[in-house]
Design a protein around this motif. Sequence first.
Motif, PDB file in Angstrom:
ATOM      1  N   UNK A  58       0.811  -1.222   0.000  1.00 27.85           N
ATOM      2  CA  UNK A  58       0.000   0.000   0.000  1.00 27.85           C
ATOM      3  C   UNK A  58       0.842   1.269   0.000  1.00 27.85           C
ATOM      4  N   UNK A  59       2.162   1.125  -0.040  1.00 31.36           N
ATOM      5  CA  UNK A  59       3.031   2.299   0.057  1.00 31.36           C
ATOM      6  C   UNK A  59       2.968   3.118  -1.227  1.00 31.36           C
ATOM      7  N   UNK A  60       2.607   4.408  -1.129  1.00 34.57           N
ATOM      8  CA  UNK A  60       2.558   5.245  -2.332  1.00 34.57           C
ATOM      9  C   UNK A  60       3.939   5.778  -2.696  1.00 34.57           C
ATOM     10  N   UNK A  61       4.102   6.119  -3.951  1.00 33.63           N
ATOM     11  CA  UNK A  61       5.301   6.813  -4.449  1.00 33.63           C
ATOM     12  C   UNK A  61       6.589   6.013  -4.273  1.00 33.63           C
ATOM     13  N   UNK A  62       6.493   4.707  -4.050  1.00 32.83           N
ATOM     14  CA  UNK A  62       7.683   3.876  -3.923  1.00 32.83           C
ATOM     15  C   UNK A  62       7.590   2.694  -4.872  1.00 32.83           C
ATOM     16  N   UNK A  63       8.715   2.287  -5.401  1.00 36.38           N
ATOM     17  CA  UNK A  63       8.737   1.061  -6.197  1.00 36.38           C
ATOM     18  C   UNK A  63       8.477  -0.133  -5.287  1.00 36.38           C
ATOM     19  N   UNK A  64       8.031  -1.255  -5.846  1.00 35.84           N
ATOM     20  CA  UNK A  64       7.800  -2.438  -4.986  1.00 35.84           C
ATOM     21  C   UNK A  64       9.030  -2.835  -4.178  1.00 35.84           C
ATOM     22  N   UNK A  65      10.210  -2.733  -4.786  1.00 34.96           N
ATOM     23  CA  UNK A  65      11.430  -3.109  -4.071  1.00 34.96           C
ATOM     24  C   UNK A  65      11.717  -2.138  -2.925  1.00 34.96           C
ATOM     25  N   UNK A  66      11.611  -0.845  -3.190  1.00 35.81           N
ATOM     26  CA  UNK A  66      11.860   0.140  -2.145  1.00 35.81           C
ATOM     27  C   UNK A  66      10.826   0.036  -1.032  1.00 35.81           C
ATOM     28  N   UNK A  67       9.574  -0.235  -1.389  1.00 42.46           N
ATOM     29  CA  UNK A  67       8.525  -0.368  -0.375  1.00 42.46           C
ATOM     30  C   UNK A  67       8.792  -1.559   0.533  1.00 42.46           C
ATOM     31  N   UNK A  68       9.240  -2.658  -0.041  1.00 43.91           N
ATOM     32  CA  UNK A  68       9.559  -3.829   0.779  1.00 43.91           C
ATOM     33  C   UNK A  68      10.752  -3.555   1.691  1.00 43.91           C
ATOM     34  N   UNK A  69      11.737  -2.850   1.185  1.00 43.41           N
ATOM     35  CA  UNK A  69      12.889  -2.507   2.028  1.00 43.41           C
ATOM     36  C   UNK A  69      12.467  -1.624   3.195  1.00 43.41           C
ATOM     37  N   UNK A  70      11.620  -0.633   2.904  1.00 38.16           N
ATOM     38  CA  UNK A  70      11.155   0.259   3.967  1.00 38.16           C
ATOM     39  C   UNK A  70      10.315  -0.504   4.986  1.00 38.16           C
ATOM     40  N   UNK A  71       9.426  -1.368   4.520  1.00 41.85           N
ATOM     41  CA  UNK A  71       8.599  -2.154   5.443  1.00 41.85           C
ATOM     42  C   UNK A  71       9.455  -3.103   6.267  1.00 41.85           C
ATOM     43  N   UNK A  72      10.487  -3.687   5.643  1.00 35.26           N
ATOM     44  CA  UNK A  72      11.394  -4.548   6.391  1.00 35.26           C
ATOM     45  C   UNK A  72      12.158  -3.792   7.448  1.00 35.26           C
ATOM     46  N   UNK A  73      12.554  -2.553   7.127  1.00 32.26           N
ATOM     47  CA  UNK A  73      13.259  -1.722   8.109  1.00 32.26           C
ATOM     48  C   UNK A  73      12.355  -1.405   9.300  1.00 32.26           C
ATOM     49  N   UNK A  74      11.087  -1.103   9.042  1.00 29.73           N
ATOM     50  CA  UNK A  74      10.150  -0.843  10.135  1.00 29.73           C
ATOM     51  C   UNK A  74       9.942  -2.087  10.991  1.00 29.73           C
ATOM     52  N   UNK A  75       9.875  -3.257  10.337  1.00 26.63           N
ATOM     53  CA  UNK A  75       9.710  -4.503  11.091  1.00 26.63           C
ATOM     54  C   UNK A  75      10.907  -4.760  12.002  1.00 26.63           C
ATOM     55  N   UNK A  76      12.124  -4.529  11.482  1.00 27.87           N
ATOM     56  CA  UNK A  76      13.325  -4.710  12.300  1.00 27.87           C
ATOM     57  C   UNK A  76      13.327  -3.739  13.473  1.00 27.87           C
ATOM     58  N   UNK A  77      12.980  -2.479  13.206  1.00 27.34           N
ATOM     59  CA  UNK A  77      12.947  -1.481  14.263  1.00 27.34           C
ATOM     60  C   UNK A  77      11.945  -1.858  15.343  1.00 27.34           C
ATOM     61  N   UNK A  78      10.763  -2.301  14.933  1.00 26.54           N
ATOM     62  CA  UNK A  78       9.746  -2.696  15.908  1.00 26.54           C
ATOM     63  C   UNK A  78      10.209  -3.908  16.711  1.00 26.54           C
ATOM     64  N   UNK A  79      10.826  -4.873  16.048  1.00 24.59           N
ATOM     65  CA  UNK A  79      11.307  -6.067  16.752  1.00 24.59           C
ATOM     66  C   UNK A  79      12.365  -5.703  17.777  1.00 24.59           C
ATOM     67  N   UNK A  80      13.296  -4.828  17.401  1.00 23.30           N
ATOM     68  CA  UNK A  80      14.350  -4.418  18.323  1.00 23.30           C
ATOM     69  C   UNK A  80      13.758  -3.675  19.516  1.00 23.30           C
ATOM     70  N   UNK A  81      12.834  -2.759  19.262  1.00 26.00           N
ATOM     71  CA  UNK A  81      12.226  -1.991  20.347  1.00 26.00           C
ATOM     72  C   UNK A  81      11.453  -2.884  21.309  1.00 26.00           C
ATOM     73  N   UNK A  82      10.665  -3.788  20.779  1.00 26.30           N
ATOM     74  CA  UNK A  82       9.883  -4.681  21.643  1.00 26.30           C
ATOM     75  C   UNK A  82      10.808  -5.586  22.449  1.00 26.30           C
ATOM     76  N   UNK A  83      11.805  -6.151  21.790  1.00 25.69           N
ATOM     77  CA  UNK A  83      12.730  -7.050  22.483  1.00 25.69           C
ATOM     78  C   UNK A  83      13.470  -6.311  23.594  1.00 25.69           C
ATOM     79  N   UNK A  84      14.040  -5.153  23.276  1.00 25.77           N
ATOM     80  CA  UNK A  84      14.751  -4.386  24.291  1.00 25.77           C
ATOM     81  C   UNK A  84      13.851  -3.952  25.422  1.00 25.77           C
ATOM     82  N   UNK A  85      12.602  -3.570  25.092  1.00 29.75           N
ATOM     83  CA  UNK A  85      11.664  -3.124  26.118  1.00 29.75           C
ATOM     84  C   UNK A  85      11.284  -4.268  27.056  1.00 29.75           C
ATOM     85  N   UNK A  86      11.067  -5.448  26.509  1.00 28.34           N
ATOM     86  CA  UNK A  86      10.716  -6.604  27.346  1.00 28.34           C
ATOM     87  C   UNK A  86      11.843  -6.914  28.329  1.00 28.34           C
ATOM     88  N   UNK A  87      13.072  -6.921  27.847  1.00 26.82           N
ATOM     89  CA  UNK A  87      14.206  -7.206  28.725  1.00 26.82           C
ATOM     90  C   UNK A  87      14.341  -6.122  29.793  1.00 26.82           C
TER      91      UNK A  87
END
Length: 374
Positions: free
Chosen positions: A73-102
């Motif tokens: 659903x990402x506007x103004x981005x190529x499919x490859x760039x959109x997947x990279x951006x979504x993957x970056x957000x997923x990594x950031x969320x995973x790191x934040x949740x993991x660090x917060x739990x610990x």
Amino acid sequence: MAAPRRSGRRLMIGPDWSALFPGSVWECWWLAPAALLMDALLGDPALPWRHPVCFVGGLLQRLEAPARRLAARAPFLSPQAALRAAGALAVLLLVLVTGLVVRLSLAAAALLPGDFPQFFLTLYWAWAGLAMGSLVRTGATVRFRVEQFPLPAARDALSWLVSRDTSAMDRPLMRKTLADTLSENFTDAGIAPLFWLLAGGPVALWCYKAVSTTDSMWGYLTPRWRCLGWAGARSDDLLAFLPARLGAVLLYLTDLLARAAARLFPFAAAALRPWDGRWPGLARIRRDAAGMPSPNSGWSMAACAWLCRARQGGPSVYFGQLVHKEWLGPPETEAAPWDEARLAALNSLLLRGMLTGGLILWGAALFLRALLRA
């Protein structure tokens, strides 16, 4: 900029990061060596609860579908760039949740009566984040099956540790592949987690583990993961950059100590230094490592290949695709084949490298702490 302030004898500038990252070597001198020894002696024993990395991996699996929907659903981005951006957000969320739990678990333990709950949980998080002891034990089990079991069972056992296609491997190739994966994981399972434990305590360690888990699960150059796993792979490259190079140096120092011990006790030389290779110099290790697709994996692999006098790397099949890699270690005319004894020597080198090298790294961190507090 915040005004400098003194905490004990230490001059501090800006926020006190120990509030977010408790248990680092800067404030807790004993945690890293205790976790290191527990990992070497116990590995990952069966406990009444699942290992924390299973929950990290489970959360990452749950993030895949939302990340792909977001990319679609990402506007103004190529499919490859959109997947990279979504993957970056997923990594950031995973790191934040993991660090917060610990961090929250340590804060909750501190509210309980007595010092034991906080002591136990801090030590558990540190110990559980190191995986070299478990890797070496699993490597020994796989080595036994590769040598003793029928080919189908041996290939199945090897697949526990590697993502390569093992279905057509003969025993010599299985031995070389086992050596590759054990040596490569010296950084990911041992030195890098210890480095971040020293630098920022269990919270920093598990933030690194979240990134490393993402690289392990999503960091493949296949159509499914090439874009979505890009951020996780690059983040892991960044966080393991210095530990990978330190790991090669620590293997060299481990070999130096083994050589010295063998000279002092020549009657036990074979046990004190079961590997029979040589150190070619850091410049040669750097040149070998540069030929690998990953900027970090080749450092420990090249060091182990030279010290064990057997080659690693070379062309490999991943998910049905042939990946061309450079050969690491001595020339083919000087190298010995990987056999059961040489794999056992590699296991010994890795375990001693983690113990000896880890204690050297811990001592260096304590020395740096003393300099900064002087």
